[in-house]
Motif scaffolding. Structure first.
Motif, PDB file in Angstrom:
ATOM      1  N   SER A   1     -48.982 -82.211  33.848  1.00 60.52           N
ATOM      2  CA  SER A   1     -47.653 -82.296  33.228  1.00 60.52           C
ATOM      3  C   SER A   1     -46.599 -81.704  34.161  1.00 60.52           C
ATOM      4  O   SER A   1     -46.777 -80.607  34.698  1.00 60.52           O
ATOM      5  N   PRO A   2     -45.473 -82.406  34.358  1.00 64.29           N
ATOM      6  CA  PRO A   2     -44.416 -81.903  35.241  1.00 64.29           C
ATOM      7  C   PRO A   2     -43.488 -80.924  34.544  1.00 64.29           C
ATOM      8  O   PRO A   2     -43.234 -81.033  33.347  1.00 64.29           O
TER       9      PRO A   2
ATOM     10  N   GLY B   1     -46.547 -72.695  45.086  1.00 70.05           N
ATOM     11  CA  GLY B   1     -47.383 -72.889  43.914  1.00 70.05           C
ATOM     12  C   GLY B   1     -48.634 -72.032  44.046  1.00 70.05           C
ATOM     13  O   GLY B   1     -48.676 -71.082  44.818  1.00 70.05           O
ATOM     14  N   GLY B   2     -49.661 -72.387  43.304  1.00 65.51           N
ATOM     15  CA  GLY B   2     -50.917 -71.649  43.393  1.00 65.51           C
ATOM     16  C   GLY B   2     -51.729 -71.777  42.126  1.00 65.51           C
ATOM     17  O   GLY B   2     -51.285 -72.352  41.127  1.00 65.51           O
ATOM     18  N   LEU B   3     -52.931 -71.239  42.184  1.00 62.77           N
ATOM     19  CA  LEU B   3     -53.814 -71.243  41.028  1.00 62.77           C
ATOM     20  C   LEU B   3     -53.345 -70.205  40.018  1.00 62.77           C
ATOM     21  O   LEU B   3     -52.746 -69.184  40.384  1.00 62.77           O
TER      22      LEU B   3
ATOM     23  N   ALA C   1     -54.056 -84.333  41.076  1.00 65.84           N
ATOM     24  CA  ALA C   1     -52.659 -84.287  40.619  1.00 65.84           C
ATOM     25  C   ALA C   1     -51.825 -85.377  41.278  1.00 65.84           C
ATOM     26  O   ALA C   1     -50.975 -86.007  40.637  1.00 65.84           O
ATOM     27  N   MET C   2     -52.054 -85.638  42.558  1.00 66.92           N
ATOM     28  CA  MET C   2     -51.320 -86.691  43.257  1.00 66.92           C
ATOM     29  C   MET C   2     -51.699 -88.066  42.715  1.00 66.92           C
ATOM     30  O   MET C   2     -50.850 -88.948  42.561  1.00 66.92           O
ATOM     31  N   ASP C   3     -52.982 -88.250  42.412  1.00 65.08           N
ATOM     32  CA  ASP C   3     -53.424 -89.516  41.829  1.00 65.08           C
ATOM     33  C   ASP C   3     -52.814 -89.721  40.444  1.00 65.08           C
ATOM     34  O   ASP C   3     -52.447 -90.842  40.080  1.00 65.08           O
ATOM     35  N   ASN C   4     -52.705 -88.648  39.669  1.00 66.66           N
ATOM     36  CA  ASN C   4     -52.218 -88.756  38.290  1.00 66.66           C
ATOM     37  C   ASN C   4     -50.702 -88.931  38.196  1.00 66.66           C
ATOM     38  O   ASN C   4     -50.203 -89.457  37.191  1.00 66.66           O
TER      39      ASN C   4
ATOM     40  N   ASN D   1     -47.841 -78.968  36.605  1.00 67.54           N
ATOM     41  CA  ASN D   1     -48.870 -78.065  36.081  1.00 67.54           C
ATOM     42  C   ASN D   1     -50.162 -78.855  35.887  1.00 67.54           C
ATOM     43  O   ASN D   1     -50.219 -79.778  35.079  1.00 67.54           O
ATOM     44  N   GLU D   2     -51.157 -78.529  36.685  1.00 69.54           N
ATOM     45  CA  GLU D   2     -52.446 -79.216  36.657  1.00 69.54           C
ATOM     46  C   GLU D   2     -53.483 -78.315  35.982  1.00 69.54           C
ATOM     47  O   GLU D   2     -53.623 -77.145  36.341  1.00 69.54           O
TER      48      GLU D   2
END
Length: 268
Positions: A118-119, A154-156, A174-177, A216-217
């Motif tokens: 979700s962005p 960013g980061g975990l 995330a790039m694929d989605n 946000n992945e």
């Protein structure tokens, strides 16, 4: 004619049962790209800091690697582990018929399964342009100018073993989605401009806010102990002590800025 009618009925019934399942499968496989709001603009050409293009860290497995991956009892997608397999080679020999060996390759994050992508278009505020037009009689036009260089990281969301490997797999998913240019680190250079005009009416103060968007992945990473097993001329991968762990990450959208404009009577 009765037989033709019976066969047609059976085929039609099977078609009705298969089609929804197939459609559902295709729907899961092909996700539409994320819709970017009109307030979000691409600044790749205007950005005074040239960010390097972030390619998906996916390695094409060699024929030898493909055979190993097929033999594994757990799906393996880790690019670094695939690289090790690609750089390895074990020749088959008639003298290896009696060969028996088990080689421990270590504990690895094997794959990542995405649950939600979700962005957040206002992930981090990076700039504010301001003008006081309270003494003006006509509209004042101004546009976005980045006042200082901003680094967006960013980061975990939690500490996790082999975090760099996990980040690579999460970035791929995330790039694929989203079909967005994502990177865990991106920079907006000082002096970056955009020609979009914003009008400040008379007797108003104008504020133009700029935000760095991010995705946000969330999902699950699977770990396991990887063994290369040699049995005569056979080479197989065995994974033991498999565990799974939930994980999330924030991944900035590279060379994109989200804008918010406000014209007010009082200072903010």
């Amino acid at each position: 004619m009765k037989w033709y009618s019976f066969i047609f009925t059976v085929i039609f019934s099977l078609f009705l049962m298969i089609t929804p399942a197939y459609a559902e499968k295709m729907g899961k496989a092909a996700k539409p790209p994320v819709k970017v709001p009109s307030s979000v603009m691409n600044i790749a050409k205007e950005n005074t800091y040239p960010n390097s293009t972030q390619d998906q860290p996916y390695l094409q497995p060699s024929d030898f690697t493909k055979q190993l991956l097929k033999s594994s009892n757990v799906k393996i997608e880790n690019p670094d582990l695939i690289r090790i397999f690609n750089e390895s080679n074990i020749n088959k020999s008639p003298f290896s018929i009696g060969l028996r060996a088990t080689i421990f390759l270590g504990l690895w994050p094997l794959n990542y399964e995405s649950a939600e992508t979700s962005p957040n278009w206002e992930y981090q505020k990076i700039n504010t342009n301001y003008f006081d037009n309270r003494g003006g009689r006509t509209n004042y036009q101004f546009h976005y100018v980045q006042e200082s260089q901003k680094v967006i990281k960013g980061g975990l969301t939690a500490k996790i073993p082999n975090s760099e490997d996990v980040k690579k797999m999460m970035l791929i998913k995330a790039m694929d989605n989203t079909n967005l240019p994502l990177s865990f680190d991106t920079i907006v250079g000082a002096g970056t401009k955009k020609d979009q005009i914003y009008n400040i009416p008379p007797k108003r103060l104008g504020y133009l806010y700029a935000y760095a968007p991010a995705v946000n992945e969330k999902g699950k990473v699977t770990y396991g102990e990887v063994y290369l097993v040699l049995k005569g001329t056979k080479r197989i991968i065995t994974v033991k002590n498999v565990t799974s762990q939930g994980i999330g990450a924030w991944i900035p959208v590279q060379d994109h800025v989200s804008f918010g404009f406000a014209a007010t009577e009082r200072p903010r």
